[in-house]
Enzyme design. Sequence first.
Site, PDB file in Angstrom:
ATOM      1  N   THR A  72       6.645  44.207 -25.857  1.00  0.00           N
ATOM      2  CA  THR A  72       5.646  43.750 -26.086  1.00  0.00           C
ATOM      3  C   THR A  72       5.499  42.303 -25.403  1.00  0.00           C
ATOM      4  OG1 THR A  72       6.135  42.637 -28.342  1.00  0.00           O
ATOM      5  CG2 THR A  72       5.313  44.767 -28.230  1.00  0.00           C
ATOM      6  N   GLY A  73       4.436  41.871 -24.799  1.00  0.00           N
ATOM      7  CA  GLY A  73       4.254  40.730 -24.070  1.00  0.00           C
ATOM      8  C   GLY A  73       5.218  40.803 -22.942  1.00  0.00           C
ATOM      9  N   ASN A  75       4.461  38.700 -20.147  1.00  0.00           N
ATOM     10  CA  ASN A  75       3.670  38.140 -18.882  1.00  0.00           C
ATOM     11  C   ASN A  75       3.743  36.693 -18.649  1.00  0.00           C
ATOM     12  OD1 ASN A  75       2.119  38.064 -21.388  1.00  0.00           O
ATOM     13  ND2 ASN A  75       0.207  37.573 -20.222  1.00  0.00           N
ATOM     14  N   GLY A  77       6.693  33.047 -19.546  1.00  0.00           N
ATOM     15  CA  GLY A  77       7.843  32.291 -20.378  1.00  0.00           C
ATOM     16  C   GLY A  77       9.035  33.446 -20.688  1.00  0.00           C
ATOM     17  N   TYR A 232       3.605  29.851 -38.840  1.00  0.00           N
ATOM     18  CA  TYR A 232       4.472  30.280 -38.104  1.00  0.00           C
ATOM     19  C   TYR A 232       5.821  30.750 -38.571  1.00  0.00           C
ATOM     20  CZ  TYR A 232       7.706  30.390 -33.933  1.00  0.00           C
ATOM     21  OH  TYR A 232       8.673  30.475 -32.917  1.00  0.00           O
TER      22      TYR A 232
END
Length: 354
Positions: A72-73, A75, A77, A232
């Site tokens: 997931t993710g 795109n 860092g 968080y």
Amino acid sequence: MFFVLAISGVAAISAAFYFFKTSKEMPKTWYEWKTELRFQYIGMVGLFEDYLYRHRNKVVLYKQPEKVVVITGGNRGIGLRIIEKLLECEMTVIMGVRDPKSAEKSVGEFVDLKNSKGKLVIEKLDVGSLASVREFGKKIQQNYEKLDILINNAGIMFAPYKLTEDGFESHMAINYLGHFLLTHMLLNQLKKGGSEGKNSRIINVSSVVNLIGRINYSDINMKKYYYPATGYNQSKLAQILFTRHLNKTLEEEGSPVQVHAVHPGVVDTDLFNNTSTTHIPIFKKILFKTPEEGSRSVVFAAIDLSIENDGGTYLSNCTRGPMHPDAKDFEKCKKFFDFSCDLVKLNNFGDGRV
């Protein structure tokens, strides 16, 4: 002399607090001050450990063209550098991202996609939307009979208070609940991908702040009181508790799947955009890991042979790290797992049905 040293020490601590606090605004209540001080402490511990154990933070890449990975993710860092490494291993990498076109462009800046022996597949996914997770999960179920690795990587940090379309606090929804549901949907494919002595793997990208997290069962969405760092921290502890319970369950079933939680390190990425560190980018360049360095522990957890059949661990700098005391209590892990099932309305976790 002592007075001068004391004043200098206080000044240094004050400067560090001002420039590294989790919000661009100063804390307003004692609770916020206490949360910030605890976070500053655990952040300094993380920076020290990243420096102390930097020689361990290494991963050996090897060719694995038969493997299929869902991430997931990715795109930006750390995720970009994870994908770069997985494609170097010649794997088939399925990215779930909100903007597929932008993601392909971002990966293309690091990898020659036309000549890569690895295969990149990009699908639309908003992990903060349970409807989007269900749609993405069904597509993977239909197109792939087996999976070898699931990397729950997408996340946010210190975001302003927001409830998602499903009514969940955004850190909890994006960092944890979306991935919890996705893991449920893909677990059968992961079991089929594993075999004796060659487990499939689930990687939850967590954080050292799990050590100061607390699950607020009575107000999980923090409607009564919210502070970004608290949201968080809670979501990162959630990932650890989930990791521990799921791995134990899979071991007891004899399923060929192992689960790890990973702290990438204190990494210079745009996740810090909501913090005061944006005032001093040079400090981040000097003190924080690069995204490439941050990707190593995640990829280590996904492929390294030395940890075969050694799941349920929290890894940092490619070695075991300390976990929250609650994560060592399997009753507490099970309690939170059952609570999570209730939140997303699952009756039989892992059967893939929604």
